[in-house]
Design a protein around this motif. Structure first.
Motif, PDB file in Angstrom:
ATOM      1  N   ASP A  67     -11.820 -91.937 -53.469  1.00 54.18           N
ATOM      2  CA  ASP A  67     -13.128 -92.076 -52.840  1.00 54.18           C
ATOM      3  C   ASP A  67     -13.862 -90.738 -52.892  1.00 54.18           C
ATOM      4  N   ILE A  68     -15.094 -90.746 -53.350  1.00 48.93           N
ATOM      5  CA  ILE A  68     -15.871 -89.512 -53.482  1.00 48.93           C
ATOM      6  C   ILE A  68     -16.135 -88.865 -52.123  1.00 48.93           C
ATOM      7  N   GLY A  69     -16.269 -89.672 -51.082  1.00 42.86           N
ATOM      8  CA  GLY A  69     -16.480 -89.121 -49.740  1.00 42.86           C
ATOM      9  C   GLY A  69     -15.292 -88.303 -49.266  1.00 42.86           C
ATOM     10  N   THR A  70     -14.099 -88.758 -49.581  1.00 37.85           N
ATOM     11  CA  THR A  70     -12.884 -88.014 -49.227  1.00 37.85           C
ATOM     12  C   THR A  70     -12.897 -86.648 -49.896  1.00 37.85           C
ATOM     13  N   TRP A  71     -13.237 -86.617 -51.176  1.00 39.37           N
ATOM     14  CA  TRP A  71     -13.280 -85.357 -51.916  1.00 39.37           C
ATOM     15  C   TRP A  71     -14.393 -84.452 -51.397  1.00 39.37           C
ATOM     16  N   LEU A  72     -15.522 -85.037 -51.051  1.00 39.37           N
ATOM     17  CA  LEU A  72     -16.634 -84.247 -50.544  1.00 39.37           C
ATOM     18  C   LEU A  72     -16.271 -83.570 -49.224  1.00 39.37           C
ATOM     19  N   TRP A  73     -15.681 -84.313 -48.302  1.00 40.17           N
ATOM     20  CA  TRP A  73     -15.282 -83.717 -47.016  1.00 40.17           C
ATOM     21  C   TRP A  73     -14.202 -82.661 -47.214  1.00 40.17           C
ATOM     22  N   ALA A  74     -13.270 -82.900 -48.131  1.00 39.43           N
ATOM     23  CA  ALA A  74     -12.231 -81.908 -48.409  1.00 39.43           C
ATOM     24  C   ALA A  74     -12.843 -80.631 -48.977  1.00 39.43           C
TER      25      ALA A  74
END
Length: 100
Positions: A67-74
């Motif tokens: 999920d791109i959101g997971t990577w963005l928050w990380a």
């Protein structure tokens, strides 16, 4: 610890390693230490970013490793922690230079 939570933790570690490397490339001179320090900071930052995203913004950060959101928050968490480490390390080096 359940299998799902173990897989989730391992996923955040992997994401953190990648996010730490990317954050180090974006902020190359900010933090002291080498790449190993940046990777550790990346893992911590990914966990911090996931926590912030989930608890303060309602993001679903544990949905999938893809999920791109997971990577963005990380990545955002890694930048935040790397910047904080850079400020702390920079303050120490400035103080030690002024004493000399």
């Amino acid at each position: 610890m359940t299998t799902d939570s173990l897989v989730g933790l391992l996923s955040w570690i992997i994401i953190g390693l990648v996010a730490g490397a990317i954050a180090r490339a974006v902020l190359p001179g900010r933090a002291g230490g080498g790449w190993l320090t940046s990777l550790v900071v990346g893992v911590v930052g990914a966990i911090v970013g996931g926590y912030i995203g989930r608890h303060y913004f309602g993001a679903s950060t544990n949905e999938s490793i893809f999920d791109i959101g997971t990577w963005l928050w990380a990545f955002l968490g890694s930048l935040l922690v790397l910047a904080i480490v850079g400020l702390v390390a920079g303050g120490r080096s400035r103080r030690s230079r002024s004493r000399a």
